[in-house]
Design a protein around this motif. Structure first.
Motif, PDB file in Angstrom:
ATOM      1  N   TYR A  94     -32.522  16.777  40.061  1.00  0.00           N
ATOM      2  CA  TYR A  94     -32.697  17.125  38.658  1.00  0.00           C
ATOM      3  C   TYR A  94     -32.073  18.487  38.433  1.00  0.00           C
ATOM      4  O   TYR A  94     -32.320  19.415  39.191  1.00  0.00           O
ATOM      5  CB  TYR A  94     -34.193  17.170  38.310  1.00  0.00           C
ATOM      6  CG  TYR A  94     -34.895  15.862  38.591  1.00  0.00           C
ATOM      7  CD1 TYR A  94     -34.977  14.874  37.617  1.00  0.00           C
ATOM      8  CD2 TYR A  94     -35.463  15.609  39.841  1.00  0.00           C
ATOM      9  CE1 TYR A  94     -35.610  13.664  37.874  1.00  0.00           C
ATOM     10  CE2 TYR A  94     -36.099  14.405  40.106  1.00  0.00           C
ATOM     11  CZ  TYR A  94     -36.167  13.436  39.119  1.00  0.00           C
ATOM     12  OH  TYR A  94     -36.797  12.250  39.386  1.00  0.00           O
ATOM     13  N   VAL A 126     -30.579  21.657  35.549  1.00  0.00           N
ATOM     14  CA  VAL A 126     -30.670  22.246  34.219  1.00  0.00           C
ATOM     15  C   VAL A 126     -29.681  21.495  33.320  1.00  0.00           C
ATOM     16  O   VAL A 126     -28.541  21.258  33.695  1.00  0.00           O
ATOM     17  CB  VAL A 126     -30.349  23.757  34.270  1.00  0.00           C
ATOM     18  CG1 VAL A 126     -30.222  24.340  32.874  1.00  0.00           C
ATOM     19  CG2 VAL A 126     -31.415  24.496  35.074  1.00  0.00           C
ATOM     20  N   GLU A 180     -35.186  18.151  27.470  1.00  0.00           N
ATOM     21  CA  GLU A 180     -34.084  18.696  28.262  1.00  0.00           C
ATOM     22  C   GLU A 180     -34.584  19.813  29.164  1.00  0.00           C
ATOM     23  O   GLU A 180     -35.314  20.707  28.720  1.00  0.00           O
ATOM     24  CB  GLU A 180     -32.993  19.241  27.350  1.00  0.00           C
ATOM     25  CG  GLU A 180     -31.803  19.788  28.107  1.00  0.00           C
ATOM     26  CD  GLU A 180     -30.707  20.307  27.191  1.00  0.00           C
ATOM     27  OE1 GLU A 180     -29.791  20.965  27.708  1.00  0.00           O
ATOM     28  OE2 GLU A 180     -30.768  20.064  25.972  1.00  0.00           O
ATOM     29  N   ILE A 181     -34.179  19.769  30.442  1.00  0.00           N
ATOM     30  CA  ILE A 181     -34.540  20.814  31.388  1.00  0.00           C
ATOM     31  C   ILE A 181     -33.740  22.070  31.042  1.00  0.00           C
ATOM     32  O   ILE A 181     -32.512  22.032  30.973  1.00  0.00           O
ATOM     33  CB  ILE A 181     -34.231  20.396  32.840  1.00  0.00           C
ATOM     34  CG1 ILE A 181     -35.013  19.140  33.218  1.00  0.00           C
ATOM     35  CG2 ILE A 181     -34.546  21.538  33.810  1.00  0.00           C
ATOM     36  CD1 ILE A 181     -34.576  18.523  34.541  1.00  0.00           C
ATOM     37  N   ILE A 233     -35.431  25.818  36.003  1.00  0.00           N
ATOM     38  CA  ILE A 233     -36.158  25.332  37.176  1.00  0.00           C
ATOM     39  C   ILE A 233     -36.580  26.572  37.951  1.00  0.00           C
ATOM     40  O   ILE A 233     -35.738  27.378  38.330  1.00  0.00           O
ATOM     41  CB  ILE A 233     -35.277  24.416  38.056  1.00  0.00           C
ATOM     42  CG1 ILE A 233     -34.817  23.205  37.252  1.00  0.00           C
ATOM     43  CG2 ILE A 233     -36.043  23.990  39.318  1.00  0.00           C
ATOM     44  CD1 ILE A 233     -33.759  22.358  37.948  1.00  0.00           C
ATOM     45  N   MET A 259     -40.677  23.141  35.930  1.00  0.00           N
ATOM     46  CA  MET A 259     -39.495  22.952  35.094  1.00  0.00           C
ATOM     47  C   MET A 259     -39.880  23.301  33.670  1.00  0.00           C
ATOM     48  O   MET A 259     -40.894  22.832  33.160  1.00  0.00           O
ATOM     49  CB  MET A 259     -38.986  21.526  35.179  1.00  0.00           C
ATOM     50  CG  MET A 259     -38.413  21.200  36.524  1.00  0.00           C
ATOM     51  SD  MET A 259     -37.490  19.675  36.475  1.00  0.00           S
ATOM     52  CE  MET A 259     -37.089  19.505  38.210  1.00  0.00           C
ATOM     53  N   ARG A 260     -39.061  24.148  33.068  1.00  0.00           N
ATOM     54  CA  ARG A 260     -39.246  24.447  31.646  1.00  0.00           C
ATOM     55  C   ARG A 260     -38.306  23.518  30.896  1.00  0.00           C
ATOM     56  O   ARG A 260     -37.122  23.414  31.222  1.00  0.00           O
ATOM     57  CB  ARG A 260     -38.917  25.898  31.326  1.00  0.00           C
ATOM     58  CG  ARG A 260     -39.203  26.206  29.872  1.00  0.00           C
ATOM     59  CD  ARG A 260     -38.878  27.639  29.496  1.00  0.00           C
ATOM     60  NE  ARG A 260     -39.311  27.905  28.147  1.00  0.00           N
ATOM     61  CZ  ARG A 260     -38.655  27.500  27.056  1.00  0.00           C
ATOM     62  NH1 ARG A 260     -37.540  26.812  27.152  1.00  0.00           N
ATOM     63  NH2 ARG A 260     -39.125  27.776  25.858  1.00  0.00           N
ATOM     64  N   CYS A 261     -38.856  22.835  29.908  1.00  0.00           N
ATOM     65  CA  CYS A 261     -38.080  21.854  29.152  1.00  0.00           C
ATOM     66  C   CYS A 261     -38.221  22.122  27.664  1.00  0.00           C
ATOM     67  O   CYS A 261     -39.159  22.781  27.222  1.00  0.00           O
ATOM     68  CB  CYS A 261     -38.580  20.435  29.450  1.00  0.00           C
ATOM     69  SG  CYS A 261     -38.449  19.972  31.184  1.00  0.00           S
ATOM     70  N   PHE A 314     -43.788  19.913  38.287  1.00  0.00           N
ATOM     71  CA  PHE A 314     -42.937  18.748  38.466  1.00  0.00           C
ATOM     72  C   PHE A 314     -43.452  17.716  39.461  1.00  0.00           C
ATOM     73  O   PHE A 314     -43.544  16.541  39.134  1.00  0.00           O
ATOM     74  CB  PHE A 314     -41.497  19.165  38.810  1.00  0.00           C
ATOM     75  CG  PHE A 314     -40.571  18.003  38.690  1.00  0.00           C
ATOM     76  CD1 PHE A 314     -40.206  17.539  37.457  1.00  0.00           C
ATOM     77  CD2 PHE A 314     -40.119  17.345  39.816  1.00  0.00           C
ATOM     78  CE1 PHE A 314     -39.381  16.434  37.327  1.00  0.00           C
ATOM     79  CE2 PHE A 314     -39.299  16.246  39.699  1.00  0.00           C
ATOM     80  CZ  PHE A 314     -38.929  15.790  38.444  1.00  0.00           C
TER      81      PHE A 314
END
Length: 128
Positions: free
Chosen positions: A44, A46, A88-89, A92, A106-108, A120
């Protein structure tokens, strides 16, 4: 100069095994990464999209946290109305804590809600 560039590029990718096997995460691991290879074998990055799954409880996700709710002091979890929506990521990172251990966060960006923090591996295991 080439050694510095190649080590920087390598350091941008994190794996589940690195997190799991780190004996001193604060010294061995960086705080931010561009991509993460999770326990499910997928990588995964960004900019990738994630789909919000079914909450662990009837109403709210246990491992997805609304940054807006955190700021306002409301219920922290992302509600079931967002199930099936994509986010959307944007970042991380690692939460490195001596007692709690190391967690991949993960910030989304979730349309209609804004910033969401995802624990996550826990969210992945729970299907959230």
């Amino acid at each position: 100069m080439l050694v510095f560039i190649s080590s920087t590029t390598f350091a941008q990718t994190l794996t589940f095994e690195q997190v799991k096997n780190a004996t001193n995460p604060k010294k061995e691991l960086l705080k931010h990464y561009e991509s993460y290879t999770a326990s499910d074998g997928h990588t995964y990055s960004v900019g990738d999209k994630l789909t919000v799954g079914v909450p662990s409880t009837d109403i709210m996700c246990v491992y997805l946290f609304s940054e807006l709710a955190i700021a306002l002091g409301g219920p922290l979890g992302v509600t079931s109305i967002f199930a099936g929506n994509q986010m959307e990521i944007t970042d991380i990172r690692l939460d490195r804590h001596k007692k709690r251990g190391t967690t991949v966060i993960m910030r989304c960006n979730l349309v209609g809600l804004g910033g969401v923090l995802v624990k996550f591996e826990s969210a992945l295991a729970a299907g959230e």
